[in-house]
Motif scaffolding. Structure first.
Motif, PDB file in Angstrom:
ATOM      1  N   TYR A 188     -13.401  -7.688   5.702  1.00 10.73           N
ATOM      2  CA  TYR A 188     -12.524  -6.931   4.790  1.00 10.73           C
ATOM      3  C   TYR A 188     -12.641  -5.431   5.079  1.00 10.73           C
ATOM      4  CZ  TYR A 188     -10.990  -4.659   0.458  1.00 10.73           C
ATOM      5  OH  TYR A 188     -10.377  -3.825  -0.453  1.00 10.73           O
ATOM      6  N   LEU A 194      -3.735  -2.297  -9.145  1.00 11.25           N
ATOM      7  CA  LEU A 194      -3.457  -0.862  -9.027  1.00 11.25           C
ATOM      8  C   LEU A 194      -1.958  -0.597  -8.927  1.00 11.25           C
ATOM      9  CD1 LEU A 194      -4.350   2.075  -8.596  1.00 11.25           C
ATOM     10  CD2 LEU A 194      -4.521   1.574  -6.155  1.00 11.25           C
ATOM     11  N   THR A 210      -7.202  -8.713  -0.632  1.00  6.70           N
ATOM     12  CA  THR A 210      -8.380  -8.091  -1.245  1.00  6.70           C
ATOM     13  C   THR A 210      -9.533  -9.070  -1.521  1.00  6.70           C
ATOM     14  OG1 THR A 210      -7.360  -8.406  -3.423  1.00  6.70           O
ATOM     15  CG2 THR A 210      -7.038  -6.258  -2.379  1.00  6.70           C
ATOM     16  N   LYS A 224      -9.702  -3.017   6.671  1.00  7.57           N
ATOM     17  CA  LYS A 224      -9.171  -1.860   5.930  1.00  7.57           C
ATOM     18  C   LYS A 224      -9.371  -0.578   6.748  1.00  7.57           C
ATOM     19  CE  LYS A 224      -7.847  -1.604   2.178  1.00  7.57           C
ATOM     20  NZ  LYS A 224      -6.453  -1.653   1.620  1.00  7.57           N
TER      21      LYS A 224
END
Ligand SMILES: NC(=O)c1ccc[n+]([C@@H]2O[C@H](COP(=O)([O-])OP(=O)(O)OC[C@H]3O[C@@H](n4cnc5c(N)ncnc54)[C@H](OP(=O)(O)O)[C@@H]3O)[C@@H](O)[C@H]2O)c1
Length: 283
Positions: A124, A12, A61, A128
């Motif tokens: 994860y 991204l 990620t 986040k």
């Protein structure tokens, strides 16, 4: 605006630097150039540039990697985000943090809105979400953008993996019990470009429209890439026995964009077709 992008060599991040560069003065930092876990260096870089906005796309990620190494997950995704947030406080910069559909548990049967309560089921997702909480508790002017199932030109992703496996095998096995919205990182970068021109701070879900299982998505990839002869067998997630649990249903309704009158992002199938034609043309 002067805009800093972290994770600028990621999938991204690369698209963000390219898209935002048309309109803004963009300073993209790769992992090597800016490790967000290094508090002093992070603050030094951001205070020297004194940007109007920091877009924090860097993250650890690897979902299974996070499950196996929670310390690294929280260090990068939670405390790394806290470091960026503190730097933004010092320079009075606004911030946009990229978050994930994995903050939800996947037990809902209709798309999640920004007003649903997160309940992550993996390290994860939890790390986040911790990042989101630093942003929302320490800053006033912030966007949190949750997206899902990203693929883009730069870096590894599901689409590239399916195309590679299709060259190597006659039959692929793909999970059919996780539903989400595949999202083209270029479409997301363009939507972010529009959002940051507003002062409508807060949480946003941004994905391509439509949804499918990974199995459906694999079949579409092969169909649009002209490889329909490769068979795809649907399997359950349990068969893969991966370290991290994934939400069974993590479709994000882009509700706040709708309410603010933004047009919906195009359907994931149209985005996929364009992505595949760019890939095959080497663009
Ligand atoms: N991929 C998805 O399906 C998905 C779905 C929902 C949300 N998101 C979120 O979207 C954002 C972008 O994802 P992406 O797919 O572009 O991921 P990506 O390609 O893995 O990019 C992440 C970038 O962050 C960098 N990074 C890792 N640790 C860092 C650190 N300590 N300091 C600075 N940079 C670091 C990585 O560099 P190295 O590779 O060199 O470590 C990589 O370039 C992330 O915040 C992710 O959580 C992704």
């Amino acid at each position: 605006m002067r805009v800093v992008v972290t994770g600028a060599r990621g999938q991204l991040g690369t698209d963000l630097v390219q898209v935002l560069g048309k309109e803004h003065e963009v300073f993209g930092f790769s992992h090597q150039e800016l490790d967000v876990t290094d508090f002093d260096h992070t603050v030094e870089i951001i205070t020297n540039l004194s940007p109007d906005m920091v877009i924090h796309a860097a993250a650890y990620t690897d979902v299974d990697g996070c499950e196996l190494d929670p310390d690294k997950a929280y260090k990068v995704n939670a405390l790394g985000t806290q470091n960026i947030t503190i730097a933004c406080q010092k320079t009075n910069s606004s911030m946009l943090y990229i978050s994930t559909d994995f903050v939800f548990d996947g037990r809902k049967t209709e798309p999640y809105t920004e007003f649903d309560i997160p309940n992550p089921i993996s390290v994860y997702g939890s790390s986040k979400l911790a990042g989101e909480r630093y942003v929302s508790s320490l800053l006033l002017r912030y966007f949190i953008v949750r997206t899902a199932w990203l693929y883009g030109k730069h870096g590894k992703n599901f689409v590239k993996t399916i195309l590679r496996l299709a060259e190597e095998r006659e039959e692929l096995k793909v999970v059919n019990d996780q539903i989400g919205s595949p999202t083209y990182s270029l479409d997301l970068a363009q939507a972010i470009a529009k959002l940051i021109n507003t002062e409508w701070y807060g949480i946003y879900h941004i994905t391509n429209s439509g949804n499918c299982s990974w199995f459906d998505f694999a079949r579409k990839i092969l169909e649009y890439a002209g490889k329909k002869e490769v068979k795809v067998k649907p399997i359950g997630s349990a068969e893969l026995n991966r370290p991290a649990k994934r939400p069974a249903f993590s479709v994000l309704r882009n509700y706040c964009l709708e309410l603010r009158g933004f047009p919906a992002l195009r359907n994931y199938e149209d985005a996929l077709k364009e992505y595949l034609s760019c890939l095959s043309a080497g663009r």
